[in-house]
Design a protein around this motif. Structure first.
Motif, PDB file in Angstrom:
ATOM      1  N   GLU A  69       0.825  -1.210   0.000  1.00 29.54           N
ATOM      2  CA  GLU A  69       0.000   0.000   0.000  1.00 29.54           C
ATOM      3  C   GLU A  69       0.858   1.258   0.000  1.00 29.54           C
ATOM      4  O   GLU A  69       0.580   2.211  -0.749  1.00 29.54           O
ATOM      5  CB  GLU A  69      -0.935   0.013   1.203  1.00 29.54           C
ATOM      6  CG  GLU A  69      -1.857   1.237   1.192  1.00 29.54           C
ATOM      7  CD  GLU A  69      -2.840   1.244   2.351  1.00 29.54           C
ATOM      8  OE1 GLU A  69      -3.854   1.971   2.252  1.00 29.54           O
ATOM      9  OE2 GLU A  69      -2.606   0.515   3.346  1.00 29.54           O
ATOM     10  N   VAL A 128      -6.570   2.865  -5.737  1.00 30.01           N
ATOM     11  CA  VAL A 128      -5.483   2.468  -4.831  1.00 30.01           C
ATOM     12  C   VAL A 128      -5.720   1.083  -4.209  1.00 30.01           C
ATOM     13  O   VAL A 128      -4.807   0.251  -4.188  1.00 30.01           O
ATOM     14  CB  VAL A 128      -5.255   3.536  -3.745  1.00 30.01           C
ATOM     15  CG1 VAL A 128      -4.411   2.974  -2.585  1.00 30.01           C
ATOM     16  CG2 VAL A 128      -4.576   4.757  -4.350  1.00 30.01           C
ATOM     17  N   PRO A 129      -6.917   0.769  -3.685  1.00 29.04           N
ATOM     18  CA  PRO A 129      -7.097  -0.576  -3.099  1.00 29.04           C
ATOM     19  C   PRO A 129      -6.843  -1.703  -4.096  1.00 29.04           C
ATOM     20  O   PRO A 129      -6.166  -2.687  -3.764  1.00 29.04           O
ATOM     21  CB  PRO A 129      -8.558  -0.551  -2.632  1.00 29.04           C
ATOM     22  CG  PRO A 129      -8.857   0.892  -2.408  1.00 29.04           C
ATOM     23  CD  PRO A 129      -8.113   1.615  -3.474  1.00 29.04           C
ATOM     24  N   THR A 151      -3.185  -1.904  -4.898  1.00 27.56           N
ATOM     25  CA  THR A 151      -2.420  -2.419  -3.765  1.00 27.56           C
ATOM     26  C   THR A 151      -2.379  -3.945  -3.795  1.00 27.56           C
ATOM     27  O   THR A 151      -1.316  -4.554  -3.572  1.00 27.56           O
ATOM     28  CB  THR A 151      -3.026  -1.935  -2.439  1.00 27.56           C
ATOM     29  OG1 THR A 151      -2.908  -0.507  -2.354  1.00 27.56           O
ATOM     30  CG2 THR A 151      -2.319  -2.573  -1.246  1.00 27.56           C
ATOM     31  N   ARG A 190       0.909  -6.180  -4.199  1.00 29.65           N
ATOM     32  CA  ARG A 190       1.271  -7.153  -3.171  1.00 29.65           C
ATOM     33  C   ARG A 190       1.809  -8.426  -3.819  1.00 29.65           C
ATOM     34  O   ARG A 190       2.798  -9.001  -3.372  1.00 29.65           O
ATOM     35  CB  ARG A 190       0.054  -7.453  -2.293  1.00 29.65           C
ATOM     36  CG  ARG A 190       0.418  -8.017  -0.910  1.00 29.65           C
ATOM     37  CD  ARG A 190      -0.818  -8.362  -0.102  1.00 29.65           C
ATOM     38  NE  ARG A 190      -1.793  -7.297  -0.051  1.00 29.65           N
ATOM     39  CZ  ARG A 190      -1.720  -6.248   0.756  1.00 29.65           C
ATOM     40  NH1 ARG A 190      -0.677  -6.118   1.555  1.00 29.65           N
ATOM     41  NH2 ARG A 190      -2.665  -5.327   0.749  1.00 29.65           N
TER      42      ARG A 190
END
Length: 371
Positions: A219, A249-250, A253, A257
């Protein structure tokens, strides 16, 4: 105020303003009749016309000459360039203006002797425009036979409309910038001239540490990327684009990851407060024809860390002295200058980003193993 209009509206107003200089549409129209590769009308005749109109002067007042860049690397001889110069001189013989013509494919053959700074061979007329001493100068216009204009403005148009001159320290030395701005101020005293960056601004100290990123950093990496994109690409991408990036963004992210769960270089730079201020990643080539080579995927550094040496540290941590290649925006002269300083040169390959990135053009750069 023209500088606060949306970019598409600024482009419309740009054409309206430039057409007030009767020589500009005439030059563009005549050049469109030639088969001159990669040509642009560029430099002072454009931004000085804008300054004139903005300050209530005659549109063509004080303009010394009309610069034409073209790019033809098929014949780098002076004889070939001179033949073009003579052809264009004849084309404009009836106009009461001075026309300067240069083949940007051969500028590297004489640039160091004239300006005292070495220049690697250029890859396009656009790259030549990127290297002007002031960002305000980085403007080119050409038209087709139907009088449809194309504009190249890697730093946008706001400074030009605002009568601001900003240094572009990617190639030309400070002495060139100072001489030009002094001459311009005599003619256009309303100009605001920004100072050339002092040497200490390139070597500011900053505490940072580098380490391999982990999925837990995803993040923070995405948020840093988002901030850097807004800082670096605000002149070529819309506010709507950045708003969409912030909303995503979510999702990004989670994608990041997965990408950080690897032993390939995923290097983050942390400041004294353990905040991510830079990132670099590299790995196997994604270009099929370059299978087996090393690709530098990206380097991002927040503006506050520019000039601290962090970019070079991230580059070394990601690829060391190895041979590698990378893709960089065509409209990013600062990044291209950094990569050239570290051994990379354009290899002639070009591509465009997806529509979601406004189909921005990119170029590919390569370097060999470093000593």
């Amino acid at each position: 105020m023209l500088s606060r209009l949306p970019l598409n509206a600024q482009l419309t107003e740009l054409e309206v303003v430039l057409r007030q200089n009767r020589h500009i549409p005439e030059v563009l129209g005549r050049l469109a009749s030639l088969r001159l590769p990669g040509w642009y009308l560029t430099a002072g005749c454009l931004f000085q016309t804008i300054w004139n109109v903005q300050t209530g002067r005659a549109a063509d007042a004080g303009i010394k000459d009309y610069d034409i860049f073209y790019f033809d690397d098929s014949d780098l001889s002076w004889q070939a360039e001179n033949a073009v110069i003579e052809e264009i001189a004849a084309l404009f013989a009836d106009l009461d203006i001075e026309v300067e013509v240069r083949n940007e494919a051969r500028v590297h053959l004489w640039y160091e002797q004239k300006f005292g700074v070495p220049l690697a061979p250029l890859s396009s007329a656009e790259e030549a425009i990127d290297n002007f001493a002031a960002t305000t100068c980085c403007l080119g216009v050409r038209s087709d036979r139907d009088d449809v204009w194309q504009v190249y403005a890697p730093h946008g148009l706001s400074d030009i409309f605002n009568l601001v001159i900003r240094p572009n320290p990617v190639l030309a030395p400070e002495s060139v910038y100072r001489a030009k701005t002094a001459r311009w101020l005599e003619e256009w005293p309303q100009l605001t001239v920004m100072a050339w960056p002092r040497p200490e601004s390139y070597t500011r100290s900053m505490e940072y540490q580098l380490r391999q990123a982990t999925p837990a950093d995803a993040e923070a990496v995405v948020l840093m990327h988002t901030q850097v994109h807004e800082q670096c690409y605000g002149h070529v991408l819309s506010e709507e684009f950045f708003a969409a990036r912030r909303r995503s963004v979510p999702e990004r992210t989670e994608q990041r990851r997965v990408g950080l769960d690897t032993t390939d270089p995923r290097i983050i730079a942390l400041d004294a407060d353990q905040r991510i201020i830079g990132f670099a990643d590299a790995g196997p080539a994604r270009d099929e024809e370059l299978a087996g080579e090393l690709e530098l995927y990206s380097i991002y550094v927040l503006e506050e860390a520019h000039g601290t040496g962090l970019g070079k540290a991230l580059l070394d941590a990601a690829i060391g002295q190895q041979a590698a290649y990378l893709w960089v925006l065509q409209d990013n002269p600062r990044a291209q200058a950094f990569y050239r300083k570290n051994g990379f040169q354009p290899d002639g390959a070009a591509a465009t980003l997806p529509e979601s990135w406004a189909s921005l053009p990119e170029i590919r750069m390569h370097r060999s193993q470093q000593a």
